[in-house]
Design a protein around this motif. Sequence first.
Motif, PDB file in Angstrom:
ATOM      1  N   LEU A 154       0.388  -1.612   0.292  1.00 18.54           N
ATOM      2  CA  LEU A 154       0.081   0.528  -0.198  1.00 18.54           C
ATOM      3  C   LEU A 154       0.967   1.356  -0.098  1.00 18.54           C
ATOM      4  CD1 LEU A 154      -3.070   1.285   0.341  1.00 18.54           C
ATOM      5  CD2 LEU A 154      -2.625   1.116   2.907  1.00 18.54           C
ATOM      6  N   VAL A 155       0.133   3.026  -1.199  1.00 22.42           N
ATOM      7  CA  VAL A 155       1.203   3.378  -0.620  1.00 22.42           C
ATOM      8  C   VAL A 155      -0.172   4.518  -0.164  1.00 22.42           C
ATOM      9  CG1 VAL A 155       2.481   5.335  -2.247  1.00 22.42           C
ATOM     10  CG2 VAL A 155       2.514   2.733  -2.510  1.00 22.42           C
ATOM     11  N   ILE A 156       0.575   5.492   0.548  1.00 24.26           N
ATOM     12  CA  ILE A 156      -0.079   6.578   1.333  1.00 24.26           C
ATOM     13  C   ILE A 156       0.850   7.488   0.978  1.00 24.26           C
ATOM     14  CG2 ILE A 156      -0.768   7.849   3.185  1.00 24.26           C
ATOM     15  CD1 ILE A 156      -0.810   4.963   4.523  1.00 24.26           C
ATOM     16  N   SER A 157      -0.272   8.517  -0.475  1.00 21.10           N
ATOM     17  CA  SER A 157       0.492   9.276  -1.034  1.00 21.10           C
ATOM     18  C   SER A 157      -0.053  10.697  -1.009  1.00 21.10           C
ATOM     19  CB  SER A 157       1.396   8.956  -2.368  1.00 21.10           C
ATOM     20  OG  SER A 157       1.513  10.010  -3.384  1.00 21.10           O
ATOM     21  N   ARG A 158       0.833  12.117  -1.133  1.00 20.14           N
ATOM     22  CA  ARG A 158      -0.222  12.771  -2.168  1.00 20.14           C
ATOM     23  C   ARG A 158      -0.425  12.528  -3.345  1.00 20.14           C
ATOM     24  NH1 ARG A 158      -1.813  17.103   0.863  1.00 20.14           N
ATOM     25  NH2 ARG A 158      -0.011  18.577   2.567  1.00 20.14           N
TER      26      ARG A 158
END
Length: 364
Positions: free
Chosen positions: A261-265
């Motif tokens: 999982l990636v959490i990003s702007r």
Amino acid sequence: MSKTPLLVIAAGGTGGHMFPAQALAEAMIRKGWRVRLSTDARGARYAGGFPHVVDIQQVSSATFARGGVVGKLLAPFKIMGGILSATLQMRRERPEVVVGFGGYPTIPAMGAAYLTKRPRMIHEQNGILGRVNKVFAKRVNVVACGTWPTDLPEGIVGVHTGNPVRSAVLERAGAPYTPPGDWPMSIVAIGGSQGARILSDVVPAAIALLPDDMRARIRVAQQARPEDQDRVIAAYYEMGVGCEVEPFFRDIPRRFSEAQLVISRSGASSVADLSVIGRPSIFVPYAAATGDHQTANAQGLVDAGAAIRIPESKFTPEAVADAIQTVLSQPDAALQMSIAAAQAGLPDATDRLVALVEELADGV
């Protein structure tokens, strides 16, 4: 005068404008074209990655958004001077095609291309046209769109090319996704090259709210500003979560490809990278972005079922913990998110831009 075709690329002084410009420059040089980059002094500082054979030409331009009262009064004169100089040069050299990538430094070259009726197009990286691209959208032959859908002026039909990505990202395109499960899981949290304060504030607190058995299997790689680095590390250490916390990661493509999982702007380049590699994501659009374009940037992946979008106003530890749990507790759904992201990606974005340039040069 050389018979080698000339492409003039106009780009502003940010990575978002300069990277796709660089990708097109590299591709056109491989095809035997001459390439000139038209930019201002600030843009020239970002041009170090361009091939050495690119002629980097600084032009006079200005923005009305900075520089105080005097700067704003002088801006139109600087812009007109830049357009006049570029027009005289364009009449002499008659470039086959002129391509603008946005930003105030593109005004002289794009204005000159319009006045001299040279084949021309713009490429917009974001889902909302930038101020300069909006001005030229009705004055070019083609509007190439990096993000889809793109909010365009009435009567303008865009061509979806995608945003060019780095070769390191292309090397990871289609890398197999390991769904979440009863094994170590990786979360990558990034907020731009220097990290984002909101991620430092919220992501550790969100992971602290996860069920113990899930949290025990998580390892986090998070970008954080230098002033936030120690407190973010301390938060993960206190809850027993393995972490790497740095102001900048140089191996983002590898980290994306290995993440569950990636959490990003949702900057245009981050969205493009995630779609080409194909990974589930949680986006928190930068609320102060011009025209709220980061919300628009995320729209395609959200619609495809590949991403969860949480606005800054609702980006709380509880909301983020719920979103993380939704992805990591459903391996089949997470796998489908990764597939949907990859299906939305356009790894051939540079080739699509090249094809448009060649069509314009051929008079199509």
